[in-house]
Design a protein around this motif. Sequence first.
Motif: not given
Length: 384
Positions: A79-81, A84, A105, A177, A180, A199, A201-202, A212
């Motif tokens: 995940s993004g988390m 990070i 975030y 990060d 965006f 992330s 995911t985006k 992811a």
Amino acid sequence: MKKQDISFDTKIIHSGEPDPRIEGAANVPIFQSSTFEYSGQKSYDDLKYIRLNNTPNHIVLHEKLAILEGAERALVTSSGMSAITTSLLTFLKSGDHLLAHKTLYGGTADYVKHDLTEYGIEFDFIDAMDPSEWNAKLKSNTKVIYVETITNPLIEVAPLDEVVAFAKKHGLISMIDNTFASPALFCPVQLGFDISLHSATKFLNGHTDIVAGAIIGNEPHMSNINSKLNHLGGCLDPNACFLLHRGMKTLSLRIKRQCSNAMKIAIFLNDHEMVSHVNYPGLESSPSYQRAKELLCGFGGMLSFIVKGGIEEADKVMSKLKIPMCTASMGGVESLVTRPVQTSHSLLSDEELLESGIDKSLIRLAVGIESATDLINDLDQALS
Ligand SMILES: *Cc1c(COP(=O)(O)O)cnc(C)c1O
């Protein structure tokens, strides 16, 4: 053809693909096998095992992401988390200090405030927009500076070149990060950042169907992060790798459409009598316009705005919208709308909101790839 002649649009399709192709397959098949036969590997990190993020489904993503952002290495994560937290824990230990932008975030901000402090890692929030205040927050034990390429929900671009210069001057690890922007709009390592985080995911996946993350950088940092990731276990399942790989191939097309849609919508909203303010770095009136133009290859697919009439009116407008679904998240093919104070920024106190300049009635729009005309017509009827 020289390597530098190949454009991003071509790299996203062809770079990092296995050569020769696996069994001649045009796509990398899903290697849904937790373990692989031992073949003389010399180190633990090289054993073939899903948790060690090294099946053919991982490797193709690592190669492609590294090439796309012009770095030596990349890793995908669960995940993004996970990207990070694993990266922060690689470079910060008990007694260290972190400088981080103040409107990160939500998950990251909470992790810094509540989890890192439990390990004895101190932090100070800084305004990434205002380099004049960074020196005062610097400590002898500061190890890392952490920012985001485009901030949320005010959609601002910080002087990222100055962040890099500050980190180099004071021997800090610089982390950003880049979710965006995505590699289509910004390559942090090329500007001098140590670690770029996503992330996936985006925008990278773009289809709102997996979670992811990704970590991109140079050696020796990436080897250190790889070992930490192998221990913490934030691996991406091969099936999710396959979906991310498939999704990523259209990143360039998607983000061009999202940028152009967002620009048209920002102009429409900016001229609308019911709208009192629009945050979009592509508007010449935006304080981030010059910086975004210099640093990024596009202004992105995210914007936020304030309607006249406060929270009540904002919620009315959102409920009248027919095309965008009401939820947080972003970067997918579909437009999404949310009031950040209700979702992504619900953990901030009134004082923190005021300090960060986030209006409670602010609406954030994650622009998808639908027709700009349809989105504008929908906004128009909702605002009337
Ligand atoms: C969504 C998001 C994250 C967290 O990513 P997950 O994939 O949900 O773990 C981190 N940073 C930013 C900027 C995000 O938008």
